[in-house]
Motif scaffolding. Structure first.
Motif, PDB file in Angstrom:
ATOM      1  N   TYR A   4       0.845  -1.186   0.000  1.00 29.42           N
ATOM      2  CA  TYR A   4       0.000   0.000   0.000  1.00 29.42           C
ATOM      3  C   TYR A   4       0.884   1.241   0.000  1.00 29.42           C
ATOM      4  N   SER A   5       0.521   2.178  -0.841  1.00 30.65           N
ATOM      5  CA  SER A   5       1.347   3.367  -1.020  1.00 30.65           C
ATOM      6  C   SER A   5       0.463   4.608  -1.031  1.00 30.65           C
ATOM      7  N   GLU A   6       1.024   5.700  -0.524  1.00 34.54           N
ATOM      8  CA  GLU A   6       0.277   6.936  -0.352  1.00 34.54           C
ATOM      9  C   GLU A   6       0.196   7.736  -1.656  1.00 34.54           C
ATOM     10  N   VAL A   7      -0.995   8.244  -1.961  1.00 35.60           N
ATOM     11  CA  VAL A   7      -1.171   9.134  -3.111  1.00 35.60           C
ATOM     12  C   VAL A   7      -0.632  10.507  -2.733  1.00 35.60           C
ATOM     13  N   ILE A   8       0.327  11.030  -3.516  1.00 31.60           N
ATOM     14  CA  ILE A   8       0.964  12.304  -3.169  1.00 31.60           C
ATOM     15  C   ILE A   8       0.516  13.463  -4.056  1.00 31.60           C
ATOM     16  N   LEU A   9       0.000  13.159  -5.254  1.00 30.52           N
ATOM     17  CA  LEU A   9      -0.533  14.213  -6.120  1.00 30.52           C
ATOM     18  C   LEU A   9      -1.256  13.560  -7.286  1.00 30.52           C
ATOM     19  N   PHE A  10      -1.885  14.385  -8.118  1.00 24.32           N
ATOM     20  CA  PHE A  10      -2.524  13.916  -9.351  1.00 24.32           C
ATOM     21  C   PHE A  10      -1.766  14.511 -10.533  1.00 24.32           C
ATOM     22  N   MET A  11      -1.217  13.653 -11.362  1.00 27.06           N
ATOM     23  CA  MET A  11      -0.531  14.125 -12.562  1.00 27.06           C
ATOM     24  C   MET A  11      -1.508  14.820 -13.502  1.00 27.06           C
ATOM     25  N   ASP A  12      -2.726  14.311 -13.544  1.00 26.45           N
ATOM     26  CA  ASP A  12      -3.775  14.879 -14.388  1.00 26.45           C
ATOM     27  C   ASP A  12      -5.114  14.510 -13.769  1.00 26.45           C
ATOM     28  N   ARG A  13      -6.070  15.419 -13.891  1.00 25.06           N
ATOM     29  CA  ARG A  13      -7.411  15.142 -13.383  1.00 25.06           C
ATOM     30  C   ARG A  13      -8.398  16.056 -14.088  1.00 25.06           C
ATOM     31  N   ASN A  14      -9.215  15.482 -14.949  1.00 20.93           N
ATOM     32  CA  ASN A  14     -10.221  16.237 -15.690  1.00 20.93           C
ATOM     33  C   ASN A  14     -11.406  15.319 -15.924  1.00 20.93           C
ATOM     34  N   LEU A  15     -12.499  15.574 -15.240  1.00 18.02           N
ATOM     35  CA  LEU A  15     -13.648  14.674 -15.280  1.00 18.02           C
ATOM     36  C   LEU A  15     -14.572  14.939 -16.460  1.00 18.02           C
ATOM     37  N   GLU A  16     -14.280  15.929 -17.294  1.00 14.65           N
ATOM     38  CA  GLU A  16     -15.162  16.279 -18.411  1.00 14.65           C
ATOM     39  C   GLU A  16     -14.563  15.947 -19.772  1.00 14.65           C
ATOM     40  N   GLN A  17     -13.283  15.721 -19.849  1.00  7.80           N
ATOM     41  CA  GLN A  17     -12.618  15.539 -21.141  1.00  7.80           C
ATOM     42  C   GLN A  17     -12.959  14.194 -21.765  1.00  7.80           C
ATOM     43  N   MET A  18     -13.382  14.208 -23.052  1.00  5.18           N
ATOM     44  CA  MET A  18     -13.603  12.975 -23.795  1.00  5.18           C
ATOM     45  C   MET A  18     -12.247  12.445 -24.260  1.00  5.18           C
ATOM     46  N   GLN A  19     -12.043  11.134 -24.138  1.00  7.62           N
ATOM     47  CA  GLN A  19     -10.745  10.569 -24.435  1.00  7.62           C
ATOM     48  C   GLN A  19     -10.872   9.160 -24.991  1.00  7.62           C
ATOM     49  N   THR A  20      -9.933   8.780 -25.835  1.00 13.72           N
ATOM     50  CA  THR A  20      -9.839   7.415 -26.345  1.00 13.72           C
ATOM     51  C   THR A  20      -8.977   6.589 -25.400  1.00 13.72           C
ATOM     52  N   PHE A  21      -9.472   5.422 -25.008  1.00 13.31           N
ATOM     53  CA  PHE A  21      -8.769   4.545 -24.082  1.00 13.31           C
ATOM     54  C   PHE A  21      -8.537   3.175 -24.704  1.00 13.31           C
ATOM     55  N   VAL A  22      -7.532   2.489 -24.190  1.00 14.52           N
ATOM     56  CA  VAL A  22      -7.301   1.085 -24.505  1.00 14.52           C
ATOM     57  C   VAL A  22      -7.891   0.241 -23.378  1.00 14.52           C
ATOM     58  N   GLN A  23      -8.600  -0.833 -23.741  1.00 21.76           N
ATOM     59  CA  GLN A  23      -9.152  -1.750 -22.746  1.00 21.76           C
ATOM     60  C   GLN A  23      -8.456  -3.095 -22.848  1.00 21.76           C
ATOM     61  N   LEU A  24      -7.945  -3.553 -21.698  1.00 20.52           N
ATOM     62  CA  LEU A  24      -7.300  -4.854 -21.617  1.00 20.52           C
ATOM     63  C   LEU A  24      -8.200  -5.798 -20.829  1.00 20.52           C
TER      64      LEU A  24
END
Length: 479
Positions: free
Chosen positions: A293-313
């Motif tokens: 278990y490791s502590e979250v120290i920041l968010f490199m990116d965070r945008n809940l409205e942006q449409m984006q293409t993702f890869v699904q595995l």
């Protein structure tokens, strides 16, 4: 903020350099070594062990990092400043060939998907899309602006990014010469019936000295800068254009997960990444492939409205990881019996990824790889530099192929977070586990009690992403 970003980028670059030197030191061992050692050698060994012990303690790590930053400040010279620009270091040798008159790259119609893509409509000052155009005040670019309205400084975000990169290349190729923009966004309809100038997606360029013998190479530099369509259309100028900022064919330059993806907290709770907060301890993976278990120290990116293409595995036990193409995924190589980090869009069917199963991370086969469109991106960074999302182990990093290099690049942020923890009254944004709220509650009068969260790319991550194009070879980057 730019100065702050540059300072931290320099610090991370120094960390990377020291790490590289450390790995160059080899220790020779053998069965035929002498069983005796001098007193000086024993003393050196004891000192080395002490230094290692100090460096591996939390306070020792911080001390070493602070010492590094101090040395950096004492040895700073103007010519050694970080980032691209005129006269910063020796130029890299390149074997580039200029375009010839009337040549286009790629050799396609400008409006095809393989080039800049279809027209999306004229943008006027009263158009809803006008707010998406951004001004370019780069001092290393000359804007002719014949109209005197500042229109030639307005362009799409992608066009601005590529134009700034081209400006640096021009200065490095021809010292004392600047990039000249003669036309960008056109509100007067002076380019015929159809033109990407009307959308802020095209620029007409030349060099500030108007030396036409340079224009073939200028066109080549524009191709290298990443313009989606370049044409040596005339002896007097070069024409360049880019895809729309909303084009689905443009993958997100950073690495993120979907907001609906989940992480496992230390208390056993599963939480959506959109609800994870700085300070939460989430399931991650250490360098030995073990679950921690490791502590979250920041968010490199965070945008809940942006449409984006993702890869699904999709794995054989039903786990599904949805991630941007440039994100690093942990892949198990059974032949070599070792772990490797691979870009998500390069993971193939029948590869093995690590999946949390019965309390430990185990290799499981990828049965299917697909592509989907989703809304929102979230990229938490943990101290370990890894995170288990939807039970699948993944890196917190993206864009560059080396996990260790990326992890060292974020060392200053880990140090900064540790120092903040020592400062009285400087609490970070913590998890709201003890106070669960619903969207309905948030819409009522509780908004004043809800801490503001990051929206967009973290400034330090943005600085590193800009620097990478100038300090890393192309083979190390996701393209």
């Amino acid at each position: 903020m730019d100065n702050q970003a540059a300072l931290w980028s320099c610090a991370s670059a120094t960390c990377l350099s020291l790490d590289a030197k450390r790995h160059q030191v080899t220790v020779e061992t053998g069965n035929n070594k002498s069983t005796t050692a001098t007193t000086a050698a024993s003393s050196d060994a004891v000192s080395c062990r002490k230094l290692k012990h100090i460096a591996h303690t939390p306070r020792g790590s911080c001390f070493m990092a602070l010492l590094l930053l101090l040395l950096l400040a004492l040895n700073f010279r103007h010519a050694h400043s970080c980032g691209p620009g005129r006269g910063l270091g020796r130029r890299r040798e390149r074997n580039l060939y200029p375009l010839v008159l009337k040549q286009t790259v790629p050799n396609l119609s400008e409006y095809q998907n393989g080039a800049s893509g279809p027209l999306e409509g004229v943008i006027q000052r009263d158009s809803p899309k006008f707010k998406d155009l951004v001004p370019n005040y780069n001092r290393d670019i000359q804007f002719r602006d014949e109209e005197g309205t500042g229109a030639d400084r307005l362009m799409s975000k992608r066009c601005k990014e590529k134009l700034n990169m081209l400006a640096y290349s021009v200065m490095n190729e021809w010292p004392g010469v600047k990039l000249l923009v003669t036309e960008s966004w056109d509100e007067d309809r002076q380019h015929g019936q159809e033109s990407l100038h009307y959308e802020g997606r095209a620029v007409t360029i030349a060099t500030s000295d108007r030396d036409q013998s340079k224009y073939g190479m200028l066109a080549r530099l524009a191709v290298e800068a990443g313009f989606d369509w370049v044409s040596y259309v005339s002896r007097r100028h070069i024409y360049c254009s880019v895809k729309s900022d909303s084009s689905p064919s443009i993958s997100h330059v950073h690495g993120c997960f979907t907001p609906e993806s989940t992480a496992l907290l230390e208390n056993g709770e599963k939480k959506k990444l959109s609800e994870v907060a700085i300070g939460d301890r989430v399931l991650s993976m250490n360098e030995n492939g073990q679950a921690v278990y490791s502590e979250v120290i920041l968010f490199m990116d965070r945008n809940l409205e942006q449409m984006q293409t993702f890869v699904q595995l999709h794995t054989d036990n039903g786990a599904v990881l949805t991630v941007t193409p440039a994100h690093l995924i942990t892949v198990w190589q059974p032949e070599q019996q070792k772990l490797k980090y691979v870009f998500a869009d390069r993971v193939e069917e029948l590869n093995y990824v690590l999946v949390m199963h019965q309390g430990e991370l185990r290799p499981q086969r990828v049965l299917r790889v697909s592509s989907v469109q989703r809304r929102g991106v979230v990229a938490p960074l943990t101290r370990e530099g890894t995170i288990v999302v939807n039970s699948v182990a993944a890196s917190c990093y993206a864009v560059i192929s080396s996990q260790s290099l990326a992890h060292w690049g974020l060392a200053p942020m880990r140090l900064w977070y540790t120092l903040q923890g020592w400062m009285p009254g400087k609490n970070q944004l913590r998890s709201s586990c003890s106070k669960t709220t619903t969207p309905k509650d948030n819409n009522n009068n509780n908004s004043n009690n809800t801490p503001q969260v990051q929206n967009g790319i973290h400034w330090y991550a943005k600085a590193l992403y800009k620097v990478k194009d100038y300090v890393l070879p192309q083979s190390w980057r996701h393209e």
